[in-house]
Design an enzyme around this catalytic site. Structure first.
Site, PDB file in Angstrom:
ATOM      1  N   LYS A 146     -15.341  -8.187   3.057  1.00  0.00           N
ATOM      2  CA  LYS A 146     -14.936  -7.393   1.880  1.00  0.00           C
ATOM      3  C   LYS A 146     -13.454  -7.628   1.563  1.00  0.00           C
ATOM      4  O   LYS A 146     -12.714  -8.159   2.395  1.00  0.00           O
ATOM      5  CB  LYS A 146     -15.232  -5.908   2.120  1.00  0.00           C
ATOM      6  N   TYR A 180      20.297  -4.537  -0.954  1.00  0.00           N
ATOM      7  CA  TYR A 180      20.198  -3.264  -1.673  1.00  0.00           C
ATOM      8  C   TYR A 180      20.467  -2.083  -0.747  1.00  0.00           C
ATOM      9  O   TYR A 180      19.977  -2.051   0.385  1.00  0.00           O
ATOM     10  CB  TYR A 180      18.792  -3.085  -2.252  1.00  0.00           C
TER      11      TYR A 180
HETATM   12  C1  LIG Z   1     -18.423   0.415   7.141  1.00  0.00           C
HETATM   13  C2  LIG Z   1     -17.540  -0.576   7.807  1.00  0.00           C
HETATM   14  N1  LIG Z   1     -18.017  -1.334   8.800  1.00  0.00           N
HETATM   15  C3  LIG Z   1     -17.237  -2.240   9.438  1.00  0.00           C
HETATM   16  C4  LIG Z   1     -15.915  -2.409   9.100  1.00  0.00           C
HETATM   17  C5  LIG Z   1     -15.053  -3.394   9.881  1.00  0.00           C
HETATM   18  O1  LIG Z   1     -14.024  -2.726  10.555  1.00  0.00           O
HETATM   19  P1  LIG Z   1     -12.893  -3.527  11.347  1.00  0.00           P
HETATM   20  O2  LIG Z   1     -12.188  -4.345  10.331  1.00  0.00           O
HETATM   21  O3  LIG Z   1     -12.019  -2.468  11.920  1.00  0.00           O
HETATM   22  O4  LIG Z   1     -13.593  -4.349  12.364  1.00  0.00           O
HETATM   23  C6  LIG Z   1     -15.371  -1.628   8.082  1.00  0.00           C
HETATM   24  C7  LIG Z   1     -13.954  -1.786   7.720  1.00  0.00           C
HETATM   25  O5  LIG Z   1     -13.252  -0.968   7.262  1.00  0.00           O
HETATM   26  C8  LIG Z   1     -16.204  -0.695   7.413  1.00  0.00           C
HETATM   27  O6  LIG Z   1     -15.720   0.071   6.420  1.00  0.00           O
END
Ligand SMILES: Cc1ncc(COP(=O)(O)O)c(C=O)c1O
Length: 363
Positions: free
Chosen positions: A35, A253
């Site tokens: 994602k 800055y």
């Molecule tokens: C529903 C779900 N599963 C798995 C993951 C993977 O988590 P991680 O990146 O901590 O391994 C996420 C990440 O946010 C998630 O939202």
């Protein structure tokens, strides 16, 4: 001459990290979480690198899944937030996705317009983000089972505290999903990266690693190197100017850094406009030609300033690593009061992406 602010991406390192997941969870199926543009690594690049090593991929929303299908990815594809309306539902069925149902309204959508679809029922086991209450599971499973063509893949949940040392919340959540799965004879999926590594009892049928695939440690106190995760990206920029700053003079800055001695300050072509965190304070590590030194002064939109006083050979044009091999992304995240996830996701389009060839990626 190009500005030279670069993100080097290493497909072979992504694949190597997927094999690390397999080593930690040999009995579970593995869906790689890609994602948010594969945590900023590029959906196409990461999808291609990871797909041969895993059993499926996971995205947050439908259009991310559609992009993978358009690129020809034929495998299992899970959509973590599920669908938002009947148009998306039809599209999910057409693309043969595995859709998470995390709320009753999503089930109602499916009941109004039944489609052949693989679904995961997400249960709220204590995080209070997405998921149906545990006591509604039997009724909702019954409704799902009654739908023609709908195949319930299993129950799923997400851990709130698996990255924290022996937090009792994880044991509670793990116990709840395990008990539900046993009682209703379903498979389950719960483990993120932290649980893949630390809680084998939570692996269930399917694990869902994200951050460990991208070479970052899920644990505050344990380095990625310790966990034998490969570095998947190197963020670099060149020195574009050098200033001799007498002791007592200020830099940047807000004049927040005052030279404690006569100093040589390098100006580097990267800033928060490129995704380098503005909250990185003076003292945050960088590496110049592979040698570590630190930020001196505030991060600007297009530049940072670094202390070159003890690196007399460093000059204009030399490479500064913001994170990668010599400086772990987790160090920069910790210094900046954030997590690597955010740093990965916020590198902006003006940074040139370079894919490193296989032979440079795995040593
Ligand atoms: C529903 C779900 N599963 C798995 C993951 C993977 O988590 P991680 O990146 O901590 O391994 C996420 C990440 O946010 C998630 O939202």
């Amino acid at each position: 001459m190009a500005r030279g602010t670069r993100l080097e991406l290493r497909p072979e390192a992504l694949a190597a990290n997927a094999r690390r997941v397999r080593a930690f969870a040999p009995d579970a199926r593995v869906y790689a979480m890609v994602k948010a543009d594969a945590y900023g690594h590029g959906l196409a690049l990461a999808g291609e690198a990871l797909a041969p090593e895993v059993d499926g991929l996971g995205v947050a929303v439908l259009h991310e899944a559609a992009a993978l299908r358009t690129r020809g990815y034929p495998g299992a594809l899970m959509v973590l937030e599920g669908v938002f309306d009947s148009t998306e539902l039809a599209e999910a069925a057409r693309l043969e996705l595995e859709v998470v149902i995390h709320a009753e309204w999503q089930l109602a959508l499916l009941e109004n317009d039944p489609r052949p679809l693989r679904v995961w029922l997400k249960v709220n086991t204590g995080m209070h983000r997405l998921g149906v209450p545990a006591d509604q599971v039997p009724a909702l499973l019954q409704r799902l089972d009654a739908l023609d063509g709908v195949c319930v893949e299993g129950l799923m949940t997400h851990f709130a505290c698996a990255d924290q040392d022996d937090d009792p919340m994880t044991a509670r959540q793990s116990g709840t999903i395990t008990a539900l799965a046993r009682e209703y004879a379903r498979r389950f999926s719960a483990a993120n990266s932290a649980a893949v590594i630390r809680y084998p009892e939570s692996h269930g049928a399917l694990v869902r690693p994200g951050i460990m695939l991208y070479g970052s440690s899920p644990f505050p106190g344990r380095s990625a190197a310790e966990l034998e995760l490969a570095v998947t990206q190197r963020f670099t920029a060149p020195v574009i100017a050098i200033n001799d700053v007498p002791a007592g003079e200020d830099v940047g800055y807000g004049a927040t850094w005052r030279a404690p001695r006569d100093s040589r300050i390098g100006v580097v072509a990267v800033g928060y406009g490129d995704g380098y965190p503005r909250h990185a304070p003076s003292g945050t590590p960088v590496a110049v030609n592979g040698r570590r030194t630190e930020l001196a002064g505030r991060v600007s939109m297009d530049m940072i300033t670094v202390d070159l006083t003890d690196l007399p050979d460093a000059g204009v044009g030399d490479e500064v690593e913001l994170w990668g091999d010599a400086v772990a992304v987790d160090e920069v995240a910790a210094a900046s009061g954030t997590i690597s996830y955010e740093l990965f996701c916020q590198i902006t389009p003006r940074v040139e992406r370079v894919i490193s060839p296989p032979d440079e990626s795995t040593d």
